[in-house]
Design a protein around this motif. Structure first.
Motif, mmCIF file in Angstrom:
data_model
loop_
_atom_site.group_PDB
_atom_site.id
_atom_site.type_symbol
_atom_site.label_atom_id
_atom_site.label_comp_id
_atom_site.label_asym_id
_atom_site.label_seq_id
_atom_site.Cartn_x
_atom_site.Cartn_y
_atom_site.Cartn_z
ATOM 1 N N ALA A 382 0.859 -1.184 0.000
ATOM 2 C CA ALA A 382 0.000 0.000 0.000
ATOM 3 C C ALA A 382 0.886 1.222 0.000
ATOM 4 O O ALA A 382 1.804 1.327 0.804
ATOM 5 N N GLN A 385 -3.353 6.747 0.324
ATOM 6 C CA GLN A 385 -4.790 6.866 0.159
ATOM 7 C C GLN A 385 -5.058 8.036 -0.772
ATOM 8 O O GLN A 385 -4.400 9.074 -0.648
ATOM 9 N N LEU A 391 -7.340 3.221 -2.142
ATOM 10 C CA LEU A 391 -5.983 2.889 -1.756
ATOM 11 C C LEU A 391 -5.160 2.710 -3.015
ATOM 12 O O LEU A 391 -5.593 2.036 -3.952
ATOM 13 N N GLN A 404 -11.682 1.492 -0.919
ATOM 14 C CA GLN A 404 -11.506 0.993 0.451
ATOM 15 C C GLN A 404 -12.817 0.503 1.067
ATOM 16 O O GLN A 404 -12.829 -0.484 1.800
ATOM 17 N N LEU A 527 -7.233 6.445 6.751
ATOM 18 C CA LEU A 527 -6.645 5.187 7.229
ATOM 19 C C LEU A 527 -5.151 5.351 7.329
ATOM 20 O O LEU A 527 -4.509 5.771 6.380
ATOM 21 N N GLN A 532 -3.998 0.409 5.930
ATOM 22 C CA GLN A 532 -4.166 0.247 4.483
ATOM 23 C C GLN A 532 -3.519 -1.060 4.050
ATOM 24 O O GLN A 532 -4.095 -1.853 3.306
ATOM 25 N N GLN A 533 -2.300 -1.268 4.553
ATOM 26 C CA GLN A 533 -1.569 -2.476 4.178
ATOM 27 C C GLN A 533 -2.340 -3.724 4.618
ATOM 28 O O GLN A 533 -2.480 -4.681 3.874
#
Ligand code: ADP
Ligand code: MG
Length: 570
Positions: A382, A385, A391, A404, A527, A532-533
């Motif tokens: 990731a 954002q 993402l 997302q 996020l 995110q990852q």
């Protein structure tokens, strides 16, 4: 056409019931007969809302003398003959009861002629007493006159509404039928007034324009999907056209206008994010599938059907709606195709790297700063954002852009289903329960389903007056997600259950879809990079991470090759 009297055992298998409630029921049955007779034009005339008289004229395959005397008897039909026929009904009628029921409560006269070169005949029936057949005059087709409805049932007659109300019911029945049959020309009169005039239309869109007006027709988008033997076609409105109720929504299954709560619900869900509560789309949707996949013998007035595979039908509709309504911001290419790339270099210039749009650049810069402390498992990283909605992911073959909300929705949905497949869904207790408010009717339905809901990981206490306390939630959800995740789903489930018994699995499917949607991260939520990852990794661990439960795409990829081409690297 040859009418036969059904034998007793077949007659018993037919879902009979109260058919004639009001003039509109007569109108519905008569026009169905005209459609079944392959008419090209059908004219309906009502007096005093239909209570005084209903006349339906058609130009279809008429009846001869023998058929005329048979048609008003119980279980007399030309549409089915054997038990097997019940499994593949292609006509609107099939019970052979409508004319008999009408003739039992009114004064009926039927004039019919089977072919233009043959003589016409007529029969009259008053409260079941048959006179005729007599020779009569008319060209090919049938005229049915129904006068003094309920003249022999004064108590019933007193329950009829004002002429205007009764007419409105009939008018709706005719509209629905007309939308289901664009190739047939329709006229409807009430006394002197012409309420509907729709000549034979070349297309459904033209018919919609005749009925709802050109402005509505212009605000529609087409539906067209075929999957697993189910074809979905028709039109739905763009979100800028809306109605205050569901009346302008019509589903036709193999040409038959029907009500179906689950399909209405799929429609409502597709518009959930597009329309404010209390606003409804216009929709004329045809669903066509093999006749043996639909049981039409389930409802006394033939207004509902049962599908062999209702999930497949609901999914096909959801997909069609998804494609039609699309999420242009998700699906559209980054640069519109066919437009030349603008920043042409002047002669002698060094080859400048085209700049990324500013906001992308900011996101990337932020990402580079955050990057150091994030652990990356697998092949995807990731990198940030975009608009707090998408993402950006570096994938094995280029850039991947992930919605997302939809991604998280999919993760939660699959998680709930996987747990359900193992048995009861593990639950977690709130420290402070969440209040849910339902209508009184809704509350009764939900109370009745408490055990089922518990299996789905939802523990509820009834508080009275439509209020429930949500004590326990599926432990798969974070507390914060669970707090906001249940009011809407429970409301919907109550609405769905109001439609009658539904197979439990279908209910769970709906419930999980709703919970996943309500509890998932929203567009606009910020996020941190590690979340995110994690989201990306959870997504990639799923069997099918390309589309959400409703068929919306989750990932939009720009391949390495495409990037190279866009930047003219070769
Ligand atoms: P069903 O439609 O279930 O067969 P009905 O009582 O509505 O039963 O009609 C009985 C029969 O009368 C039909 O099967 C059809 O053969 C004949 N019939 C009724 N209305 C018409 C019409 N408008 N044109 C031709 N035939 C008709
Ligand atoms: Mg009929």
């Amino acid at each position: 056409m040859k009418i036969r009297i059904l034998d007793a055992s077949l007659a018993r298998r037919i879902a009979a019931g109260e058919v004639i409630e009001r003039p509109a029921s007569v109108v519905k049955e008569l026009v169905e007969n005209s459609v079944d007779a392959k008419s090209e034009s059908i004219a309906i005339e009502l007096e005093e809302g239909g209570a005084r008289s209903i006349v339906v004229r058609d130009d279809g395959d008429g009846m001869d003398e023998t058929d005329l005397t048979l048609c008003v008897q119980r279980h007399a039909t030309s549409k089915i003959a054997r038990e097997e026929d019940l499994d593949r009904i292609a006509t609107l009628g099939f019970r052979g009861e409508a004319l008999a029921s009408v003739a039992a409560v009114a004064r009926v006269r039927i004039v019919s002629c089977p072919f233009s070169d043959q003589e016409a005949h007529e029969v009259r029936v008053t409260a079941g007493e048959l006179e005729g057949p007599f020779p009569a005059g008319r060209g090919r087709g049938t005229t049915v006159e129904v006068r003094d409805l309920f003249f022999n049932l004064p108590a019933r007659a007193r329950f009829l509404g004002a002429a205007r109300t009764e007419f409105l019911h009939s008018s709706r029945a005719v509209q629905r039928m007309a939308l289901a049959t664009p190739a047939i020309g329709w006229t409807l009169r009430h006394g002197e007034r012409v309420a509907l005039e729709a000549g034979q239309a070349a297309s459904l869109l033209e018919r919609i324009a005749q009925i709802y007006g050109a402005e509505v027709a212009r605000a529609l988008v087409p539906l067209e999907v075929e999957r697993e033997g189910v074809r979905v076609s028709g039109y739905v409105s763009r979100p800028d056209l809306r109605r205050g109720n569901r009346r302008d929504q019509l589903f036709c299954v193999n040409g038959r206008p029907v009500s179906d709560r689950a399909l209405s619900y799929v429609l409502a869900s597709a518009y959930q994010r597009l329309l404010r509560p209390g606003a409804y789309p216009v929709a004329v949707v045809s669903i066509d599938l093999p006749f043996d996949q639909v049981d039409v013998n389930v409802h006394p007035r033939k207004e509902e059907v049962r599908f062999g595979a209702s999930r497949a039908v609901q999914d096909a509709l959801a997909q069609a709606l998804h494609v039609a309504l699309g999420s242009p911001h998700v699906a559209a290419p980054l640069l519109p195709e066919g437009r030349p790339f603008p920043a042409r270099k002047a002669a002698g210039d060094s080859v400048a790297e085209p700049r990324l749009p500013l906001r992308v650049e900011a996101a990337v810069r932020q990402a580079l700063r955050d990057q150091t402390d994030v652990r990356v498992e697998g092949t995807r990283r990731a990198i940030g954002q975009l608009h707090r909605t998408y993402l950006l992911v570096e994938g094995p073959d280029g850039l991947e852009i992930v919605d997302q909300h939809i991604a998280h929705e999919r993760i939660l949905y699959d998680g709930l289903r996987a747990e359900r497949a193992k048995g009861e869904i593990p639950r977690q207790r709130f420290l402070i329960p969440v209040r849910l408010e339902l209508s009184l009717e809704g509350a009764a339905l939900v109370a009745a389903a408490r055990e089922d809901l518990e299996q789905a990981g939802i523990g509820l206490d009834e508080f009275g007056g439509g209020t429930f306390l949500l004590r326990e939630y599926p432990s798969l959800l974070a507390e914060r997600q669970a707090r906001q995740g249940f009011q809407a789903p429970i409301e919907r489930i109550a609405e769905l259950m109001g439609g009658g018994e539904k197979p439990k699995e279908a209910l769970f499917h709906q419930l999980f879809t709703e919970i996943a949607c309500a509890a998932a991260i929203k567009a606009g939520d910020r996020l941190p990079l590690d979340e995110q990852q994690r989201l990306v990794e959870q997504l990639m661990a799923l069997d099918d991470w390309q589309t959400c439960p409703h068929g919306r795409p989750i990932v939009f990829a720009v391949s390495r090759e495409e990037l190279a081409r866009r930047f003219q690297r070769r």
